[in-house]
Write an enzyme that holds these catalytic residues in place. Sequence first.
Site, PDB file in Angstrom:
ATOM      1  N   LYS A   1       0.820  -1.223   0.000  1.00 26.26           N
ATOM      2  CA  LYS A   1       0.000   0.000   0.000  1.00 26.26           C
ATOM      3  C   LYS A   1       0.851   1.269   0.000  1.00 26.26           C
ATOM      4  O   LYS A   1       0.306   2.375  -0.088  1.00 26.26           O
ATOM      5  CB  LYS A   1      -0.932   0.002   1.217  1.00 26.26           C
ATOM      6  CG  LYS A   1      -2.057  -1.018   1.132  1.00 26.26           C
ATOM      7  CD  LYS A   1      -2.934  -0.975   2.367  1.00 26.26           C
ATOM      8  CE  LYS A   1      -4.128  -1.895   2.244  1.00 26.26           C
ATOM      9  NZ  LYS A   1      -3.781  -3.308   2.204  1.00 26.26           N
ATOM     10  N   GLY A   2       2.144   1.130   0.103  1.00 25.45           N
ATOM     11  CA  GLY A   2       3.016   2.307   0.110  1.00 25.45           C
ATOM     12  C   GLY A   2       3.291   2.825  -1.280  1.00 25.45           C
ATOM     13  O   GLY A   2       4.443   3.075  -1.655  1.00 25.45           O
TER      14      GLY A   2
END
Length: 686
Positions: free
Chosen positions: A200-201
């Site tokens: 998700k980064g």
Amino acid sequence: MKMKTKIASLYEKIDSKFFEQFEFRICDTNLSKIAIYMHKPKDASSLAFTRILFGIAMLFDITDERGGAAMMETWGNPSICHFPLLNFLQAMPMPHMALVYAGLWFGALGIALGHKFRASSAIFTTCFWYLLLIEKSYWNNHSYLFGLVAFLLTFTRANCCWSVDAIRNRSVASQTVPYWNYFILKYQFFILYFMAGLKKGTAEWLTGYSVRNLSEHWVFEPFKLFLTVPQIDYLIVHWFVFAFDLTVAIWMMWSRTRHPAMVFCALFHLMNSRLFRIGMFPWVCLATMPLFYPFDWPKRVSMHLNGIYLKCKKGTCKFFHKFKKSETNVKTTKESLSLPEDDEIKAIEKEDEQTNETYLPKKVDTCTNSNEKIEGKVNDGLYVFTQAFLPFSHFITKGYNNWTDGLYGYSWDMMVHTWDVHSVVVKVVDNDGPSELFVDPYHFTPNGRWTRHGDMVHQYARCLKENLLKTRQMNNGIIGASSRNISVYVDVWSSLNGRFTQRMFDPKVDLLNVSWSPFAPVSYLMPLLDEALEWREYLVSMRETVHSWNDHADVVFIADFPGYEYEKYIPTELRNVTLTVLYGLVVFEAEVAEHEIGKSYQLKPGNSMKLSSEIFHKVLNIGEKPAFYMYTFFNSTEVENNNKTNPVPKLPITEELRRRFYNMLRFGKDLVLSLFNLFFNATQCQ
């Protein structure tokens, strides 16, 4: 000098904590000491508890996400296209597939009961992975996780207590297991959380475009007391979940933060169970969370409950005996209840220890020498490395990549990508005719996942050809007299994370005459138009503006490549349809009757055109760059549907349980009938 002193002090503290945990210094670390530590005996009750809950969860998973309740429709129809990971893997026809589901069900039951545990777990794992490998269109992260957990449990001693095996065979019974039994499972769930956070980064997630309008769900009502819907989407759904996934496993491992982390983690999974249709995944995660607590937590809880029971018993007895007149009876009662609480608990503990000594062997380590221990830890190390490497291995398996990397399975990129498939057109051309046939893209497939993956599109084209040829033979030719020489073209229009809707695969490529390799990029995949990213804020603003017109107004944003045309039919239910060009140069051409003269209109940015319903039209990009345009319209069908829609309950627990038990009964009926037909026919053949 001060910095050097601080670093030395910090190292000493870390080394001291390291010694407390592992009983050897950092500088003394070697494979032999790690192997010895991994085989230290730990209480087995937490592992047994996880085994029981996992087995029960899988019993429900078989009927739902494994398709047990619909196995007759899924595997009994020979015309259904399946998408195996490797083409030589093929699904067995019904009723033989019933044997696979029988193995799954009895395997899961054996895991839950701890009966013939090693065999049950091995059978379940084999059948589970067989189902995954022959149908990758059902792949997702949690199905992959279930297969891994079942595989790992097969090699553990999770049946050494609270199991049928331990009751029937004293050599199996034990109150301890080697620590690696816990380590490998905890590591797997650490990977689940940490990798989900790591994936998700990305700019897509951190800028808030991956998941849109999720906060409108009722589970976010408490946050709406102090945040707006867009703020919840951005701060809670994206940033908080990113930080949560990335760190929650660490907080659960640290004793000081374990309790609040467990509360947040439980709430997170309960919310997911309401937000998404993801089967048993939230419940399996809830069942495995206690692995991060002390190994003997079930016994501590049992002891605490026993203490509460004794207190209640003492209070009840005092209440009833105070009404007795006989002093002798009262005195006797007081003596029988005069044990202090600590002594009572100690007595219970002593009784448990005596029971354990009676039934359980002293030896718990199955490895007879250090070489075996080291060899086992090397295998564990290979598994640890593999699970850390696989989510980033897509540079090898390029053939499974599309706009995103890899299949939606072992990547752990949960919720990172939101797909909105606008339309799918499948065209079959008879090259000897010539004639064209348009096929319903979902007629021969179990679901619509194939439309987003180049490898599955390639498999679909070949399956479609086989089905059409079979149909032609049965119906004396439905697509032309010489229909063996055909071409298949697929045109998929999809939007990723709220971008422009664009085509995914080249509609000019005959999928029957193109090659595909798991190690080479998909040649017929159209690139994602990243040059349209600067339009994102405009898309959000325009979408809000259109939705403000009325509750049933909507907009679709289209992006197309130079030299390609977009053909669209306007259905009756869409009214007040307007085409507006945002960027580029396009030509609009409406469908005309047979004897009418057609007209073409060149449209530039800012030009609009009103469109009539129930006709086809074409939009051709004649510029040198991609063209962007939009359709605004009023959907009259939504008005009718909203008038007929019944209110949806927020917690349909009763309906869900009814559905699950109905699926279980349907699965049992189909399974028994299929097995009866299989063995009856086999007997007849003899």
